[in-house]
Motif scaffolding. Structure first.
Motif, PDB file in Angstrom:
ATOM      1  N   LEU A 478       7.899  -6.961  -0.669  1.00 16.59           N
ATOM      2  CA  LEU A 478       7.829  -5.889  -1.711  1.00 16.59           C
ATOM      3  C   LEU A 478       7.701  -4.634  -0.600  1.00 16.59           C
ATOM      4  CD1 LEU A 478       5.631  -7.497  -4.367  1.00 16.59           C
ATOM      5  CD2 LEU A 478       8.308  -7.688  -3.866  1.00 16.59           C
ATOM      6  N   VAL A 479       8.427  -3.412  -1.275  1.00 18.54           N
ATOM      7  CA  VAL A 479       8.329  -2.169  -0.524  1.00 18.54           C
ATOM      8  C   VAL A 479       8.029  -1.174  -1.566  1.00 18.54           C
ATOM      9  CG1 VAL A 479       9.688  -0.685   0.802  1.00 18.54           C
ATOM     10  CG2 VAL A 479      10.128  -3.072   1.053  1.00 18.54           C
ATOM     11  N   ALA A 480       7.106  -0.244  -1.444  1.00 18.24           N
ATOM     12  CA  ALA A 480       6.743   0.809  -2.215  1.00 18.24           C
ATOM     13  C   ALA A 480       7.699   2.014  -1.724  1.00 18.24           C
ATOM     14  CB  ALA A 480       5.488   1.282  -1.937  1.00 18.24           C
ATOM     15  N   CYS A 481       8.306   2.323  -2.937  1.00 17.21           N
ATOM     16  CA  CYS A 481       9.502   3.525  -2.750  1.00 17.21           C
ATOM     17  C   CYS A 481       9.069   4.839  -3.190  1.00 17.21           C
ATOM     18  CB  CYS A 481      10.668   3.160  -3.156  1.00 17.21           C
ATOM     19  SG  CYS A 481      11.499   1.613  -2.643  1.00 17.21           S
ATOM     20  N   GLY A 482       8.895   6.015  -2.478  1.00 16.38           N
ATOM     21  CA  GLY A 482       8.647   7.275  -2.874  1.00 16.38           C
ATOM     22  C   GLY A 482       7.182   7.399  -2.827  1.00 16.38           C
ATOM     23  N   PRO A 483       6.721   8.659  -2.797  1.00 21.39           N
ATOM     24  CA  PRO A 483       5.296   9.059  -2.624  1.00 21.39           C
ATOM     25  C   PRO A 483       4.606   9.409  -4.061  1.00 21.39           C
ATOM     26  CG  PRO A 483       6.467  10.901  -2.411  1.00 21.39           C
ATOM     27  CD  PRO A 483       7.520  10.013  -2.730  1.00 21.39           C
ATOM     28  N   GLY A 484       3.360   8.920  -4.175  1.00 21.44           N
ATOM     29  CA  GLY A 484       2.514   9.206  -5.286  1.00 21.44           C
ATOM     30  C   GLY A 484       1.279   9.911  -4.516  1.00 21.44           C
ATOM     31  N   VAL A 485       0.309  10.293  -5.213  1.00 14.44           N
ATOM     32  CA  VAL A 485      -0.897  11.019  -4.609  1.00 14.44           C
ATOM     33  C   VAL A 485      -1.664  10.011  -3.828  1.00 14.44           C
ATOM     34  CG1 VAL A 485      -1.356  13.058  -6.435  1.00 14.44           C
ATOM     35  CG2 VAL A 485      -2.328  10.765  -6.794  1.00 14.44           C
ATOM     36  N   GLU A 486      -1.773   9.066  -3.977  1.00 13.68           N
ATOM     37  CA  GLU A 486      -2.506   8.021  -3.179  1.00 13.68           C
ATOM     38  C   GLU A 486      -1.741   7.859  -2.077  1.00 13.68           C
ATOM     39  OE1 GLU A 486      -3.055   4.511  -5.157  1.00 13.68           O
ATOM     40  OE2 GLU A 486      -4.003   5.056  -6.858  1.00 13.68           O
ATOM     41  N   ARG A 487      -0.441   7.858  -1.861  1.00 14.77           N
ATOM     42  CA  ARG A 487       0.178   7.781  -0.769  1.00 14.77           C
ATOM     43  C   ARG A 487       0.171   9.024   0.203  1.00 14.77           C
ATOM     44  NH1 ARG A 487       6.062   4.515  -0.325  1.00 14.77           N
ATOM     45  NH2 ARG A 487       5.829   3.986   1.631  1.00 14.77           N
ATOM     46  N   ILE A 488       0.062  10.012  -0.444  1.00  9.77           N
ATOM     47  CA  ILE A 488      -0.099  11.335   0.321  1.00  9.77           C
ATOM     48  C   ILE A 488      -1.501  11.420   0.933  1.00  9.77           C
ATOM     49  CG2 ILE A 488      -0.299  14.127   0.009  1.00  9.77           C
ATOM     50  CD1 ILE A 488       2.679  12.601  -0.177  1.00  9.77           C
ATOM     51  N   ALA A 489      -2.620  10.896   0.182  1.00 11.45           N
ATOM     52  CA  ALA A 489      -3.994  11.070   0.504  1.00 11.45           C
ATOM     53  C   ALA A 489      -3.878   9.852   1.834  1.00 11.45           C
ATOM     54  CB  ALA A 489      -5.015  10.342  -0.464  1.00 11.45           C
ATOM     55  N   ASP A 490      -3.575   8.949   1.796  1.00  5.57           N
ATOM     56  CA  ASP A 490      -3.202   7.976   3.129  1.00  5.57           C
ATOM     57  C   ASP A 490      -2.629   8.596   4.182  1.00  5.57           C
ATOM     58  OD1 ASP A 490      -4.413   5.946   1.404  1.00  5.57           O
ATOM     59  OD2 ASP A 490      -2.658   4.614   1.502  1.00  5.57           O
ATOM     60  N   GLU A 491      -1.666   9.529   3.879  1.00  2.00           N
ATOM     61  CA  GLU A 491      -1.018  10.062   5.003  1.00  2.00           C
ATOM     62  C   GLU A 491      -2.019  11.096   5.792  1.00  2.00           C
ATOM     63  OE1 GLU A 491       2.891  13.014   5.881  1.00  2.00           O
ATOM     64  OE2 GLU A 491       2.929  11.463   4.276  1.00  2.00           O
ATOM     65  N   VAL A 492      -2.572  11.823   4.742  1.00  2.00           N
ATOM     66  CA  VAL A 492      -3.850  12.890   5.278  1.00  2.00           C
ATOM     67  C   VAL A 492      -4.825  12.145   6.268  1.00  2.00           C
ATOM     68  CG1 VAL A 492      -5.382  14.475   4.611  1.00  2.00           C
ATOM     69  CG2 VAL A 492      -3.363  14.508   3.402  1.00  2.00           C
ATOM     70  N   GLN A 493      -5.076  11.130   5.676  1.00  2.00           N
ATOM     71  CA  GLN A 493      -6.267  10.351   6.388  1.00  2.00           C
ATOM     72  C   GLN A 493      -5.622   9.643   7.649  1.00  2.00           C
ATOM     73  OE1 GLN A 493      -9.922   9.212   5.356  1.00  2.00           O
ATOM     74  NE2 GLN A 493      -9.124  11.259   4.869  1.00  2.00           N
ATOM     75  N   ALA A 494      -4.401   9.316   7.786  1.00  2.00           N
ATOM     76  CA  ALA A 494      -3.718   9.027   9.205  1.00  2.00           C
ATOM     77  C   ALA A 494      -3.540  10.130  10.144  1.00  2.00           C
ATOM     78  CB  ALA A 494      -2.433   8.294   8.836  1.00  2.00           C
ATOM     79  N   LEU A 495      -3.185  11.289   9.374  1.00  2.00           N
ATOM     80  CA  LEU A 495      -3.087  12.529  10.309  1.00  2.00           C
ATOM     81  C   LEU A 495      -4.430  13.004  10.797  1.00  2.00           C
ATOM     82  CD1 LEU A 495      -0.100  14.073   8.430  1.00  2.00           C
ATOM     83  CD2 LEU A 495       0.010  12.832  10.735  1.00  2.00           C
ATOM     84  N   MET A 496      -5.474  13.241   9.662  1.00  2.00           N
ATOM     85  CA  MET A 496      -6.765  13.874   9.927  1.00  2.00           C
ATOM     86  C   MET A 496      -7.710  12.860   9.427  1.00  2.00           C
ATOM     87  SD  MET A 496      -5.238  17.602   8.515  1.00  2.00           S
ATOM     88  CE  MET A 496      -3.741  16.918   7.935  1.00  2.00           C
ATOM     89  N   PRO A 497      -7.991  11.870  10.509  1.00  2.00           N
ATOM     90  CA  PRO A 497      -9.189  10.864   9.927  1.00  2.00           C
ATOM     91  C   PRO A 497     -10.456  11.531   9.698  1.00  2.00           C
ATOM     92  CG  PRO A 497      -8.505  10.695  12.115  1.00  2.00           C
ATOM     93  CD  PRO A 497      -7.501  11.661  11.778  1.00  2.00           C
ATOM     94  N   ASP A 498     -10.841  12.700  10.231  1.00  2.00           N
ATOM     95  CA  ASP A 498     -12.085  13.393  10.000  1.00  2.00           C
ATOM     96  C   ASP A 498     -12.152  14.169   8.593  1.00  2.00           C
ATOM     97  OD1 ASP A 498     -13.151  12.165  12.391  1.00  2.00           O
ATOM     98  OD2 ASP A 498     -12.596  13.966  13.487  1.00  2.00           O
ATOM     99  N   ALA A 499     -11.066  14.133   7.978  1.00  2.00           N
ATOM    100  CA  ALA A 499     -10.920  14.981   6.786  1.00  2.00           C
ATOM    101  C   ALA A 499     -11.693  14.203   5.626  1.00  2.00           C
ATOM    102  CB  ALA A 499      -9.589  15.525   6.527  1.00  2.00           C
ATOM    103  N   ARG A 500     -12.273  15.180   4.865  1.00  5.03           N
ATOM    104  CA  ARG A 500     -12.848  14.420   3.643  1.00  5.03           C
ATOM    105  C   ARG A 500     -12.178  14.745   2.334  1.00  5.03           C
ATOM    106  NH1 ARG A 500     -18.545  17.318   4.154  1.00  5.03           N
ATOM    107  NH2 ARG A 500     -16.898  18.712   4.717  1.00  5.03           N
TER     108      ARG A 500
END
Length: 720
Positions: A478-500
């Motif tokens: 199963l593959v998730a297609c397209g972004p929702g806010v949770e996916r964007i938040a995951d991307e932010v955490q991956a790029l900036m792990p110290d960001a709250r």
């Protein structure tokens, strides 16, 4: 023999005549108890001459069973109910249910029994009991209210009461309401703000006066119309402030209390029975001086209403999409007309319909073109995703990532906006291509990774994500297609792990209390980056928020909605307005594949007037609202063939009227909703045509079975 014509709260019944017993004082507007067979129904006495009904002989009249001890429904509100029922083609009884929405408010008891968690855990902790205790933390209410919130049965909660996990408390239903003080903390206004405030205050007590308060984001519109509220309080008049979202209520209450010394009376769906009872009775008696609420507060029986304010008046959420499909902005103007009082429509991005009313001279306009205290409007830059796309598997453009990192290093807050809840809008199988669709609706199941479920945002159906594809049986495909806010938040955490980070959607901010906690965390600096939907585009004021990124500016431009460009402009302008509201300058970056689209170009250039003029001309050339009229007729049934047959029968019987065209029937864009198949006809008419009378006669001459529903949406905002 004295008789009364009564409108009950049963939409299937027309007006009924009753005999008034000796000694009972019944006048138009009196709330009565009317017997019907073995049942007793709540109803309102009405002027007989305004509601035609079959004449019944005196000998056949049953006596009224009782008179409820509440103030009569005022005449101006009765006229509003009649107008709403007539304009929106709804039963008068359905409108009246919004006037009398709280059964507990009509009861004489002054004490109510409610329940709240004790903190104790029962020895036998079933999954349902655990779910109830988790969801009810910090809440209080009746068994029925708590069960609905926890999504468990009443029996589960009664078991928790017996086990000592919930305790019974008595609530004083009629405790005194605080009275706002107009002189508590008057603000220091700029010259422009003071001129607007004086103009609004002068209109209070001087008749019907619809005013558009058009001010850029951060210009202090709330503080300005608060001065009109203060003037109404000085004249012992009641005030209604309508907000588009329940989540905005708590921040508004805080600002109101800072100005007037106490909170206003709130009215929204999250109130407990005791709170609704107290609010309703205080409104009806005149004790509740200022009421802030969602659109349903518009129909409450105010004793001395002197001012209505519609905040964020452009918001589409003011349109009720089920039941009586009214638009609260328009009904607010009509209520003000019937009450002969001023109404203020406050917005930074007024709807084209409202602007047209100003141009035609029906509304007057007050403008605030500068931000408060010297704050500057943010700069806005379009990021062309065709020229500088994010890396594969990412959704945030490299330039925006750099800006986020710089903002984080500077200790300032950022906001990423994407109007799409959940993790991904579509889940499919990479082996066979199977797509997960709601069994009740023609809509994809949205993955919510935080809640570990797939959900339909139309009917609420949920399911656990399966480990294997139900079509081909393959596991882990199963593959998730397209972004929702949770996916964007995951991307932010991956790029900036110290960001709250914080995710702000209707899934996470579902009550005023949750909204208040979010505001507290932002003001305390406990959040660095907010990822949110349209819930964060309005009403919030965070001085340290200096960067806004719009992840997909093109999202709202598809789908054929006549208001798509206007809505996109409003949404992006509103979310951009969250940046730079304090001393620090703000900047906004808009990701788009269409940098030359008129709406994007207008946002970047700041040429609002040109965009509005172009959109208005396009509407005028197509005779679309506000220059023409639309009405949608939706036919639905569980049986597809039956729904289609009735829709075609209605289409064939469409009257030939000059200046009116009927399109369809065709399957609605959302062809199945909550298990019902849907077909739609669209009526397009010239502005001067009384389309309601045409549709009323047209549908009145057509028959269909009780299994088929036919609803009419006058002035539709949603084309699903």
């Amino acid at each position: 023999m004295p008789r009364a014509r009564v409108v009950t709260l049963n939409a299937a019944l027309g007006p009924l005549d009753y005999r008034i017993p000796d000694g009972m004082e019944v006048e138009p507007g009196s709330v009565v108890i009317a017997p019907l067979g073995p049942r007793q129904l709540v109803g309102v006495a009405w002027e007989a001459e305004r509601l035609p009904s079959e004449e019944v002989g005196d000998n056949r009249l049953r006596p009224l069973a009782g008179l409820i001890d509440v103030p009569p429904v005022p005449a101006a509100l009765r006229r509003l109910c009649e107008w709403t029922a007539d304009y929106y083609l709804s039963p008068l009884a359905s409108v009246l249910r919004m006037v009398l929405p709280s059964s507990s408010a009509l009861e004489g008891s002054r004490q109510l029994t409610e329940y709240r968690p004790t903190g104790a855990r029962p020895e036998r902790l079933t999954p349902q009991r655990l779910q109830a205790l988790e969801r009810l933390e910090g809440r209080q209410g009746t068994i029925r209210e708590l069960a609905a919130h926890a999504e468990v049965s009443d029996a589960v909660l009664r078991g928790l009461v017996a086990a000592g996990a919930l305790e019974r408390i008595q609530v004083e239903a009629d405790s005194a309401l605080a009275c706002p003080d107009p002189a508590f903390a008057p603000p220091t206004l700029s010259e422009d703000q003071q001129a607007a405030a004086d103009s609004l205050a002068a209109s209070v007590g001087n008749g019907f006066d619809p005013v558009l308060l058009d001010g850029v984001t951060g210009s202090g519109k709330t503080e300005v119309y608060f001065e009109a509220v203060a003037e109404a309080l000085l004249k012992d008049l009641q005030v209604l402030v309508l907000l588009p979202e329940i989540a905005l209520t708590e921040p508004f209450l805080k600002r109101f209390a800072a100005r007037f010394g106490c909170a206003p009376v709130a009215w929204h769906s999250d109130l407990r029975s005791s709170q609704r009872r107290r609010a309703w009775r205080g409104i009806a008696s005149g004790e509740a001086k200022v009421v802030v609420g969602a659109r349903s507060a518009l129909f409450l029986p105010y004793a001395r209403l002197g001012l209505i304010v519609v905040d964020e008046a452009h918001e589409p959420s003011f349109k009720q999409e089920e039941g009586v499909q009214y638009h609260a902005r328009d009904v607010a103007v009509m209520r003000a007309k019937f009450e002969d009082i001023p109404v203020i429509l406050s917005s930074a991005t007024p709807a084209i319909e409202t602007r047209h009313m100003v141009e035609s001279g029906r509304y007057r306009e007050l403008r605030l073109r500068e931000r408060h205290a010297g704050a500057q409007l943010p700069s806005l830059t379009a990021l062309d995703l065709t020229a500088d796309p994010p890396p594969r598997g990412r959704w945030i453009a490299p330039r925006l990532v750099e800006e986020l990192e710089a903002n984080l290093a500077a200790g300032e807050q950022s906001l990423l906006f994407l109007n799409r809840r959940g993790f991904a809008p579509l889940t499919l199988c990479r082996t066979c291509g199977h797509r997960f669709q709601c069994p009740n609706c023609t809509a994809w199941m949205v993955e919510h990774r935080l809640l570990h479920r797939l959900a339909c945002h139309h009917c609420g159906h949920v399911m656990a994500p399966p480990k294997a594809c139900p079509e081909c049986g393959e596991a882990d495909t199963l593959v998730a297609c397209g972004p929702g806010v949770e996916r964007i938040a995951d991307e932010v955490q991956a790029l900036m792990p110290d960001a709250r980070t914080a995710i702000v959607t209707s899934d996470t901010i579902w009550s005023p209390a949750r909204a208040a906690e979010f505001v507290r965390q932002m003001e305390a600096g406990e959040i660095d980056i907010v990822v949110g939907t349209q819930l964060v585009t309005k009403g919030y004021h965070f001085p340290n928020l200096t960067l806004v990124g719009v992840i997909d500016a093109d999202l709202g431009l598809s789908g054929g909605d006549l208001r798509a460009a206007e809505r996109t402009f409003q949404q992006i302008a509103q979310v951009a307005g969250r940046a730079g509201r304090g001393d620090k300058p703000g900047r906004v970056f808009v990701q788009t594949h269409l940098p030359n689209a008129p709406v994007i170009a207008a946002l970047v250039s700041g040429d609002t007037e040109r965009f509005v003029t172009t959109e208005t001309q396009a509407r005028q050339e197509a005779a679309m609202p506000p220059f023409g009229r639309l009405a949608a007729i939706v036919v639905s049934a569980e049986d597809k063939e039956e729904a289609e047959a009735v829709a075609r029968r209605i289409g064939r019987s469409a009257p030939r009227v000059e200046g009116m065209e009927v399109y369809g029937p065709a399957p609605a864009p959302l062809a199945m909703l909550r298990g019902r198949h849907r077909f739609r006809l669209l009526v397009h008419a010239r502005r001067s045509l009384d389309v309601q009378d045409v549709i009323r006669d047209w549908l009145g001459a057509t028959e269909w079975s009780g299994k088929v529903r036919v609803s009419v949406d006058v002035d539709p905002y949603s084309f699903l």
